[in-house]
Each structure stands twice: as C-alpha cells, then as structure tokens.
Scaffold this active site. Structure first.
Site, mmCIF file in Angstrom:
data_model
loop_
_atom_site.group_PDB
_atom_site.id
_atom_site.type_symbol
_atom_site.label_atom_id
_atom_site.label_comp_id
_atom_site.label_asym_id
_atom_site.label_seq_id
_atom_site.Cartn_x
_atom_site.Cartn_y
_atom_site.Cartn_z
ATOM 1 C CG ASP A 1 3.261 -93.558 77.829
ATOM 2 O OD1 ASP A 1 2.628 -94.505 77.359
ATOM 3 O OD2 ASP A 1 3.541 -92.524 77.206
ATOM 4 C CG ASP B 1 6.342 -83.838 82.391
ATOM 5 O OD1 ASP B 1 5.621 -84.350 83.257
ATOM 6 O OD2 ASP B 1 6.234 -84.086 81.178
ATOM 7 C CD1 TRP C 1 -6.859 -87.597 81.903
ATOM 8 C CD2 TRP C 1 -8.526 -88.717 82.869
ATOM 9 N NE1 TRP C 1 -7.967 -87.448 81.122
ATOM 10 C CE2 TRP C 1 -9.008 -88.122 81.686
ATOM 11 C CE3 TRP C 1 -9.401 -89.458 83.643
ATOM 12 C CZ2 TRP C 1 -10.334 -88.246 81.276
ATOM 13 C CZ3 TRP C 1 -10.723 -89.572 83.230
ATOM 14 C CH2 TRP C 1 -11.175 -88.979 82.062
ATOM 15 C CG ASP C 2 -0.011 -87.568 80.695
ATOM 16 O OD1 ASP C 2 -0.135 -86.325 80.703
ATOM 17 O OD2 ASP C 2 1.089 -88.140 80.612
HETATM 18 C C1 DGJ Z 1 3.788 -86.676 80.356
HETATM 19 C C2 DGJ Z 1 3.714 -86.743 81.843
HETATM 20 O O1 DGJ Z 1 3.737 -85.473 82.385
HETATM 21 C C3 DGJ Z 1 4.842 -87.622 82.360
HETATM 22 O O2 DGJ Z 1 4.845 -87.627 83.754
HETATM 23 C C4 DGJ Z 1 4.672 -89.001 81.808
HETATM 24 O O3 DGJ Z 1 3.511 -89.581 82.313
HETATM 25 C C5 DGJ Z 1 4.633 -88.939 80.300
HETATM 26 N N1 DGJ Z 1 3.666 -87.997 79.824
HETATM 27 C C6 DGJ Z 1 4.334 -90.297 79.723
HETATM 28 O O4 DGJ Z 1 4.180 -90.258 78.376
#
Ligand code: DGJ
Length: 767
Positions: A356, A534, A465-466
């Site tokens: 990001d 995360d 892809w988030d």
């Molecule tokens: C949430 C993801 O799970 C993280 O690994 C990271 O990519 C952040 N978003 C970035 O905003």
C-alpha cells in the site's frame, strides 16, 4: 469412480466412499448412506423401517408411512411436515411459502464443467462424472436441478443447486448447495472462528440442537470460515464451499436424533426474484467422508491443489517474497525501496512486493483508494521504472491493489460518487473507505479497464489483492430488488477476477482481506495463495496456521517473518522460530532488512537456503500439525515419502518438563532408513543474561558494552542432533530431542529452549 442407478437407487462411488439415496414411491429423495465404500449394498437393510405413524408427526399423503420429519432425506422443501431447516425457502407466485419437490428425471454426464457466474472445482484433465437429479414442484411450476459431481482422483463429492421458474414471478429466499442427513450419531461440530489479527480459532461444539456457522459480512470472513467438519468417535466428515460471499451452514440434530447438515450461501438479506424462464444457481459445496483427521486433511489438501487453484499454478513453487508493508508502511520513496530490494536480493529473496501507499496521495489510510495512478513524488520513475530496476537486480516485481474500494477523499469519488455503496445517504465507513458497487456492470467494466492498464504497464508477476472492510448500507442502485445485492456483488467480483486472471494468466495473485477475511475456496480458484492474517507474531501463527491446515494446504497460506518486536502483539519471538513457523506456509519476509544487524542477515540467508532446498516438501508435501501441552508440532512429508521436515515449537516454557519427543505421522516408508538432522542456527549469549558470569573469568554486566561485544564476536550454536532410524521407528516410537536447559548446567548437548523456542529437523531417505 462410478455412479450406479439400480431401480430407484442411486449409488455414487468415489475411490473410498459410497453415497447412496433412493427415490421413494411418492417421488421423495430419501437418503440411505454416506460412508466407507460398500461395493454391493443391500439397500433394504439401510432403509429405516416404519410400521406406524408417530404421535403428532405428519404422514405424506403421497405415500404410505413417509414421515417427513423422521426420515433421512436428500432434499428438503418447506411446509410439508419436515420440521427441520430445508434446502430452499421460496415465496411462490401466490405469495405462499409451501414447496414440495419430487423426483422428475435424472441424467448422468461426463465432465460437466462451468457453473454460470460461479467459481467451481476444475477437472484439470481428470475424468469426472455428474449426476443431475431434476426435481419438480408441479403446483408452483418450479424445477430444481441437483448436481452431484465426483472426480476420478478424489473422495470429495461436490454438489450445487439450480432453480428454474416456469410460472409467474417468484422470490427465492434461500437456495442451499448441499444437504446431508445422518441417522443417530453423536457429533461434535468443528469450525474456525475469529476476528482481525486473531483468526482461525478452532471451536469444537457438541451437537445438541442447532449450530449455525455463517457470515453476514459480505465476505466469507474471519468471523466464521466456510470450512468445518463433523466428528464422531470414528469419522470425520469435512465440508467447504467454493464461494467468497456470505455463507451459511446449519447443522441440526432434531428431536428424533437425526443430524442434518445444510450448506450454501447465506439467506441473510437474500430475496432473489425469478421471472418465468429465469434461473438461479448456488455455489458449489464440497464434502468428504474420512476415517481420521489425517485422511481428512490429505483429502482437503489434494482437492485444493488439484482442482481449486488455477491450473497454471498447480504444484508450481511459490517465490519467497519481501513485502514492503511492515518494512516501511506508507513512508517510502524509490531509493528506500531499492535499498530494501537490494538487501532482499543479497539474502536470496526472489520477489519484491510493493504494498500500500504507491498511488494518488496515499500517505496514510484516509485517502486515494480508487486513484490507481502512481504517486510520482514517491516514485518519479513510475511503477515501470521501479519494476525495471528490481528486475535488473534479478528479482520479480509485485504490487498491492485494493480494487473494490474507494476513499471519499479521492478523484474517483468526486467524479463517480454513484460507484460507491452508500445506502440511502447516511453510511458508515470502515478504515475510512467505502466499497465500490460491483453489482453495477459499469463499475466492473471500469475496474477491468483500470487494472488492465496497471497490470500491463510493467513486468508485474504478482498481485496482492486486498479488501479491508466489511459491507454496510447495502444498496445496488442498478438492481431492481435489493435482495439480489450480495449475490450480484459476488458475480461482479467473480467477473472481474475471471477477467484479470484470464488476461494475465501468469500473474500470481495473493488474496488478502485484512489478512484472513477471505480465506476460502472461492478466492483460491483465482489466487493460489492467501495472506492468512495480519498477525505475523510467530506464536500466534502456530495456532492460525495449524488450524487452517485442517482444510487448506500449506501452498495456500502466506506466512511472513516479521520484526523482532512484533507489530501486532509487541511480543518477541526468536528469529529462528519466526522462520520455522513461516516455513510451513509460503515463506515471505516483511521487515526492514536494511536495519538488521549482520548476524541476523546471515541467519536469514541461511533460512532462505534451507527453505529453497526443502520448498517442494514444505509447499506441496502432506502437511499436518498438532499440539500436545505447550508444544505444537508441524510435519511436512514429501509425496514419495522420501523426505520430511518436522518442527516443534513451544509456547511458554514449563520448568523441567518431560523431554520433548517428536513422532512422525504416517507417510514415511516403514522399512527405509532415514538420516535425521536438526537445523543448526546461532544463539546469542545475551539470551543467557547474567548467567554468562558462571563461565566468564571477568564479570560481565548484563547488556553492558562487554556483553554486547561478546555477543557480536562470539556466536553460540544450537545443539547438533543427527542420527539414523527407520521410517517404522520414526512413525512409532519417534525420538527424544536433546536434554533441555533447566537451570542446572549447560554444555553443547543441551537444548537451549526458552519461551517460543523451536527446533526443525530434516529427514532424508538413505538410498
Ligand atoms: C491490510 C493487509 O492485510 C496488510 O497486509 C497490508 O497490505 C495493509 N492492508 C495495507 O493497507
């Protein structure tokens, strides 16, 4: 693999299982058996006998002694005496809710593939058979097709439903994909639940009445994963759904001791209109009968590897990556990224992932989602320029996107506020963002063009892809009925994913939704790996990865080594253990490598050599994990049984606990001899604290200059432990690890084993 139809009986045979049902005289689908294979069953003795009706239970007027609520069924309608939950809820054209679906016809077909607008299990060159049972509700003019499918290499049975309206407009309120009735057994229902950063907890609940496993988040969600299994004294029946939207499983034991499992899309906010001639399909469910947990895992893993992930990535080794997120967050520029990449390359990392923060004015999470053009202040040479430089270093390049989202503070929102899902105006934000309305075809088209452009603008070989919020204020402005919203959103998402993965078949997609919010088979159909959580704390990962492995293979689980003080829990887990747990997934690193001391860089270099050497076994071997007391053991055994990697890690250390043993699960070759060898890694004298003074001729002050100097120039090693043993012995007696430090002395043979310590062994056949 066979589907046999004998009189009115249907017998679906997989390699090891039988699934049997019959059509009764009145046309009901009556379930008879699901379990280990019976080659030539006597159908009479597995048909429950009834001589008289029971108390106030209903008897069908279509056939004598058919008791809807006390009979095992293969399909259940609504309002005809079965008091359990049913497969469908339909608002008929006369607004009534009563439906009885009876057998009309059936068909057996080879190699039925695609399901309209849904992800599905692919044959991938393996022979398959489908049984299609057509049911009809004559009174209401509705047809339902039940698709049962089996593949030659698997014990999994897949099933989905298709409903066709032949009369005036109806509204479908529920359309389940699969139903399984089982007679009189005591089950526990085992499922994965959680929340952000604390995903994949295992719930084991005794089934007394009804248990519901569902998501209303709009994604499959970390709240409740669609994978679950029923366990009795000697059987494990696993279920999953090839879908990433709202799901629901109802597991119910009725008053007559009969268990019913229903699986499918959630009926939350669901009311799908069907005009005359229109149809609706459910996602595909999967189910598999097994005799042990290990067998269940193996069946699930093989099915995902062979039939779910894109064919291009079947057994394709996944690259070791460095991800910029926890290394830099939003605070980077080209030179900082290049330094990180250079360091990563030197350590042996293969893929650089820019997370990001690279687009619009994205310096924090309040703006720019939707503006997918590069921030030239941070990256003056654009994505292409950065990618070229990284490629020249000999590394692949990957990029983070969050296609489904928009910030209010973005160009896209200013130009197209109608693209966002905003209900009637008073909407909620999640992580400062709104979801784009993928039930609107214009939005999907816009996203196709936007990401076609981005992904063809540079040599991008990986995409993360988030998706970082759940749904609220659901309203699709182009839909005629809001009961269609979730279904149509998911169709739009599938269309977008299908488009991009077809256009860029060699790009490795890693799905991510704040970590494990879309850890499901729907996503795995497009993205062969998923960022599991995360939470990168090695101790937390033990639980998360162990439980995910019950239903998903290690090649699908993204697992990163992160910083010394973990950013989610502030816990310190030794670097070796952070690696050991990440090695049982798709290994990555997510920390600022440039700031690491030399010895840690060297340790990472060694880790990467080790992982590369064993990558095939670690990503595609049969992997399982279990916990005994405070120790969790992970095992990866190569398909041919010739190599294995085994790891044991403890949570908090327990003083003077029994010496740890490691015993391998089945998979090695019994009669073969194996060499077993521990991975030796550096230990820091500083981890002994002031105990160093026991052996030091001069007094060393803890954390003082001298202590640091000794640590810098003198590295201790973990104990070397090597021996030879047969497969038979490794799988039966197992072996003791060396004696663990317990406060009374230390030498080269003693295992230094503080909190969160671990050991990993490689096991190789001697040919
Ligand atoms: C949430 C993801 O799970 C993280 O690994 C990271 O990519 C952040 N978003 C970035 O905003």
């Amino acid at each position: 693999m066979e589907i046999i139809v004998q009189n009115n009986n249907f017998h679906i045979k997989t390699i090891n299982t039988s699934y049997i049902f019959t059509v009764t005289a009145g046309g009901h689908l009556r379930h008879l058996y699901y379990g280990k294979k019976i080659q030539n069953p006597n159908f009479d003795i597995i048909t429950e006998p009834f001589e008289f009706a029971l108390g106030n239970s209903i008897v069908s007027n279509k056939e004598k002694l058919f008791l809807p609520e006390n009979t095992l069924l293969d399909f259940a309608g609504c309002g005809k005496g079965d008091t359990r939950e049913g497969c469908v809820i339909i608002e008929n054209s006369d607004t009534s809710f009563v439906n009885e679906f009876l057998y009309k016809t059936h068909e057996i077909k080879n190699d039925v593939q695609q399901i309209d607008g849904m992800p599905y299990a692919k044959d991938n060159g393996i022979k398959s058979l489908s049984l299609i049972i057509t049911l009809e509700d004559k009174l209401n003019n509705i047809t339902i097709n039940q698709y049962y499918k089996i593949m030659q290499d698997s014990d999994v049975i897949t099933r989905f439903s298709e409903i066709i309206n032949n009369g005036n407009e109806i509204f479908v309120h529920r359309l389940m994909s699969n139903m399984l009735d089982i007679n009189s057994k005591d089950f526990t229902v085992n499922s994965l639940w959680g929340r952000w950063s604390n995903e994949a907890n295992l719930a084991c609940q005794t089934l007394e009445n009804q248990i519901v496993i569902d998501s209303k988040c709009g994604t499959s969600s970390s709240r409740h994963n669609p994978f679950f299994f029923l366990k009795s004294s000697d059987e494990y029946i696993a279920f999953n759904l090839i879908y990433s939207g709202n799901h629901k499983a109802i597991i119910e034991k009725n008053s007559f001791g009969k268990t019913r499992v229903l699986q499918g899309m959630s009926d939350f906010n669901f009311r799908y209109p069907l005009q005359n001639g229109q149809k609706l399909v459910s996602p595909q469910a999967i189910m598999c009968y097994n005799k042990s947990e290990q067998e269940m895992q193996k069946n699930m893993h093989d099915f995902v590897n062979n039939h779910i992930v894109p064919n291009n990535f079947k057994e394709k080794p996944r690259p070791i990556l460095i991800n910029s997120w926890e290394a830099t967050y939003f605070n980077f520029n080209e030179s900082k990224l290049l330094k990180l990449a250079k360091e990563a390359k030197e350590l042996g990392i293969e893929l650089f992932v820019l997370d990001d923060g690279w687009f619009g004015q994205r310096n924090d999470d309040t703006s720019s989602l939707g503006d997918w053009h590069v921030n030239t202040k941070k990256l003056p040479n654009s994505i292409n320029g950065l990618c070229d430089k990284i490629n020249k270093m000999g590394m692949q390049f990957g990029i983070w996107i969050e296609p489904e989202m928009v910030n209010e503070n973005s160009q896209l929102f200013k130009e197209h506020p109608e693209y966002a899902i905003k209900g009637n105006g008073d909407y909620n934000l999640g992580r400062n963002q709104l979801i784009l309305d993928l039930s609107n075809k214009d939005v999907v088209q816009y996203l196709k063009t936007t990401f076609d452009d981005l992904l063809s603008s540079a040599n991008i070989t990986y995409v993360k892809w988030d998706m970082n919020r759940i749904f609220t204020d659901m309203q699709g402005k182009t839909l005629k009925n809001q009961g269609m919203f979730f279904y149509e959103y998911n169709k739009g998402l599938i269309e977008l994913y299908t488009h991009l993965t077809t256009k860029f078949p060699d790009i490795l997609f890693e799905n991510c939704a704040s970590g494990g919010n879309r850890f499901d088979l729907g996503m795995l159909c497009f993205s062969p790996q998923i960022w599991a959580s995360d939470n990168t704390d090695g101790a937390e990962r033990l639980k998360i990865q162990k439980n995910l492995l019950l239903g998903y293979p290690p090649s699908t689980i993204g697992a990163h080594v992160s910083d010394k003080i973990n950013h989610q829990t502030l816990r310190k887990v030794p670097l070796a253990s952070r690696f050991h747990i990440s090695a049982f997934g798709v290994l990555g690193y997510e920390l600022n490598l440039c700031d690491l001391p030399k010895d840690e860089k060297q340790e990472i270099k060694n880790q990467i050599v080790y992982y590369k050497k064993h990558r095939q076994t670690l990503q595609f071997g049969f992997t399982s994990a279990f916990t005994t007391g405070n120790v969790t053991q992970f095992n990866a055994i190569a398909k041919d049984g010739k190599t294995a990697i085994v790891m044991a890690m403890q949570s908090l250390s327990v003083p003077h606990s029994p010496t740890l043993t490691i015993k391998l699960p089945s998979g090695l070759i019994e009669k073969a001899n194996y060499s077993i060898k521990s991975r030796v890694f550096d230990l820091s004298v500083k981890d002994f604290g002031s105990l160093i003074n026991y052996i030091s001729p001069v007094t060393i002050k803890q954390d003082g200059v001298l202590h640091n100097a000794v640590d810098k120039f003198y590295k201790m090693k973990s104990e070397t432990h090597e021996f030879i043993a047969t497969g038979e012995q490794l799988m039966n007696s197992g072996f003791y690890l060396p004696f663990a430090f317990c406060g009374t002395g230390y030498n080269d043979n003693v295992r230094f084993f503080p909190d969160f310590a671990s050991r990993i062994y490689e096991i190789n056949i001697i040919e």
